[in-house]
Write a protein that holds these residues in place. Structure first.
Motif, PDB file in Angstrom:
ATOM      1  N   THR A  57      24.819   9.579 212.905  1.00 28.40           N
ATOM      2  CA  THR A  57      23.888   9.211 211.838  1.00 28.40           C
ATOM      3  C   THR A  57      22.610   8.696 212.477  1.00 28.40           C
ATOM      4  O   THR A  57      22.614   8.242 213.628  1.00 28.40           O
TER       5      THR A  57
ATOM      6  N   ASP B 214      29.705  13.580 213.358  1.00 25.27           N
ATOM      7  CA  ASP B 214      29.975  12.230 213.849  1.00 25.27           C
ATOM      8  C   ASP B 214      28.721  11.554 214.375  1.00 25.27           C
ATOM      9  O   ASP B 214      28.699  10.982 215.485  1.00 25.27           O
TER      10      ASP B 214
ATOM     11  N   GLN C 208      25.945  15.095 204.698  1.00 25.17           N
ATOM     12  CA  GLN C 208      25.075  13.934 204.938  1.00 25.17           C
ATOM     13  C   GLN C 208      24.268  14.075 206.233  1.00 25.17           C
ATOM     14  O   GLN C 208      24.388  13.253 207.149  1.00 25.17           O
TER      15      GLN C 208
ATOM     16  N   GLN D 221      24.517  16.619 211.703  1.00 30.69           N
ATOM     17  CA  GLN D 221      25.578  16.225 210.779  1.00 30.69           C
ATOM     18  C   GLN D 221      26.913  16.207 211.520  1.00 30.69           C
ATOM     19  O   GLN D 221      27.079  16.844 212.546  1.00 30.69           O
TER      20      GLN D 221
ATOM     21  N   ARG E  43      28.745   7.880 213.691  1.00 29.67           N
ATOM     22  CA  ARG E  43      29.075   7.636 212.290  1.00 29.67           C
ATOM     23  C   ARG E  43      30.475   7.053 212.181  1.00 29.67           C
ATOM     24  O   ARG E  43      31.434   7.615 212.700  1.00 29.67           O
ATOM     25  N   LYS E  44      30.586   5.929 211.512  1.00 26.82           N
ATOM     26  CA  LYS E  44      31.882   5.263 211.350  1.00 26.82           C
ATOM     27  C   LYS E  44      32.520   5.661 210.026  1.00 26.82           C
ATOM     28  O   LYS E  44      31.838   5.879 209.034  1.00 26.82           O
TER      29      LYS E  44
ATOM     30  N   SER F 273      21.106  14.057 208.940  1.00 29.08           N
ATOM     31  CA  SER F 273      19.933  13.251 209.255  1.00 29.08           C
ATOM     32  C   SER F 273      18.927  14.153 209.964  1.00 29.08           C
ATOM     33  O   SER F 273      19.311  15.126 210.626  1.00 29.08           O
TER      34      SER F 273
ATOM     35  N   ASP G  75      19.547   5.968 211.784  1.00 31.02           N
ATOM     36  CA  ASP G  75      18.982   4.872 211.013  1.00 31.02           C
ATOM     37  C   ASP G  75      17.480   4.832 211.268  1.00 31.02           C
ATOM     38  O   ASP G  75      17.028   5.091 212.388  1.00 31.02           O
TER      39      ASP G  75
END
Length: 398
Positions: free
Chosen positions: A199, A197, A128, A195, A397-398, A130, A201
């Motif tokens: 992210t 811990d 995942q 990628q 990242r949670k 970013s 937004d």
């Protein structure tokens, strides 16, 4: 995760580099700088080749990306056409960082499978990632690249902007290679995939407000709208404008846009649900309207107006919505990509978007620049925008 931002307005490049590197090293308090994002004003155009060696003398940043721009953002300031250097750095434990530089000749065909694009970028979609993307508008097909990147990494957030130093060959792109060496590029695109811990937004404010009602494209040919609700598009446009206030009618003479509804299942689209595109021409004989994007029958659109007030309200609404969404896990830092048409020339005063950002996000480190095209998602698809402010918010990242 520790982020530190710095900004220098020194007219000497050596002094500017000295100032920003001292600031970030002090703020890191002994932590290793894993990522650096660097933006330099085009007032230093002749000195671009000297910049990266000067930075390397002062600080060892493992991964670096950046570019030049007509205005630089940092420390709550927006410095337009003034000497400025912005450096945003981070210590990122448990984060994998992949920088890349791509030229047009390396792009896969748009019919290529996702793994071809993934091999080009070097990031694993299962992790995942970013993305922050910085491109040259004259030498690279950015729209094709974004389509391919969305295909290969459909759930990834991508934000960025296009360099704005001037014409062909005038922009500078900075990127570390896989050996950690800093490179200056004059064409193509640079970026970083994050990628682990972390992210990113995206908050995208297109600076427009809707007018009239939603309409459906009944007939079109590529980017030409031939019928709206089975009527002449020009007649529909004239009907909507005739119902506006006198001031809005005046505004519509030069600041009227098409907003394309991105969520076809949303019955009542609101501000932020539209992809804003230019009206680039009208044929008075046929009533057809040419739009700055390919259209298709069945799409819903709504006319929009853009001015300073609409831009302020759109950004404030977007930041309010994002602030309420993240709650107890706010961003640690941000990058800001704003159109050259915004800033003081739109609002009539300096630092407007940055000040509004600080009102909702607090005093977090921010770096960025004024672009000749902004990159950010609308409705889950990544687009190249104009007249927009696009923010990339870095969070744990949670």
């Amino acid at each position: 995760m520790k982020w530190v931002g710095s900004l220098s307005t020194r007219v000497s490049l050596e002094a500017a580099v000295q100032e920003v590197t001292q600031q970030v090293l002090s703020g890191l308090e002994g932590r290793s700088p894993d990522l650096g994002i660097l933006f330099v004003s085009n007032t230093f155009t002749s000195e671009y080749p000297r910049l990266l060696p000067l930075v390397a003398e002062k600080i060892n940043i493992k991964h670096l990306v950046g570019c030049s721009g007509g205005g630089i953002v940092g420390d709550g300031q927006e410095l337009e056409q003034l000497p400025a250097l912005s450096l945003l750095v981070a210590s990122l434990p448990n984060v994998e960082i992949e920088t890349f530089h791509i030229v047009e000749e390396e792009l896969p065909d748009l019919d290529s499978p996702p793994d071809t694009w993934q091999a080009l970028i070097g990031a694993d979609p299962r992790e995942q990632p970013s993305f922050v993307i910085l491109g040259d508008p004259f030498s690279f097909p950015i729209t094709d690249f974004l389509r391919g990147l969305d295909f290969a990494y459909p759930s990834a957030v991508k934000v960025g902007g296009l360099g704005s130093s001037g014409g062909l060959g005038a922009n500078a792109l900075f990127c570390s290679d896989r050996n950690g060496n800093y490179k200056l590029h004059r064409q193509g695109l640079v970026g970083v995939a994050l990628q682990g811990d972390i992210t990113i937004d995206a908050v995208v404010a297109q600076g427009c407000r809707p007018i009239g009602q939603t309409l459906q494209v009944s007939d079109c040919d590529r980017n030409i709208i031939l019928a709206l609700d089975d009527k002449s598009p020009l007649e529909v446009l004239q009907d909507v404008v005739s119902e506006l206030s006198p001031s809005d009618r005046d505004l519509a003479q030069h600041s009227l846009f098409i907003g394309v509804v991105m969520n076809e299942f949303k019955l009542m689209p609101e501000q932020g649900d539209f992809l804003i595109r230019n009206i680039i021409g009208v044929d008075p004989k046929t009533g057809a309207i040419a739009v700055g994007d390919r259209m298709r029958p069945g799409q819903r659109i709504q006319l929009h107006l853009r001015d300073a007030k609409a831009s302020e309200e759109d950004l404030e609404e977007a930041l309010t919505r994002y602030h309420n969404q993240v709650g107890a896990n706010p961003p640690s830092a941000a990058v800001m990509f704003s159109c050259l048409g915004r800033g003081e020339r739109l609002y009539g005063k300096p630092n407007f978007d940055s000040a509004l950002f600080g009102k909702y996000m607090g005093n977090i480190p921010v770096g960025g620049f004024f672009c000749s095209g902004e990159i950010g998602p609308v409705g889950g698809t990544t687009f190249l925008h104009g007249y927009t402010s696009a923010f990339g918010m870095f969070r744990v990242r949670k």
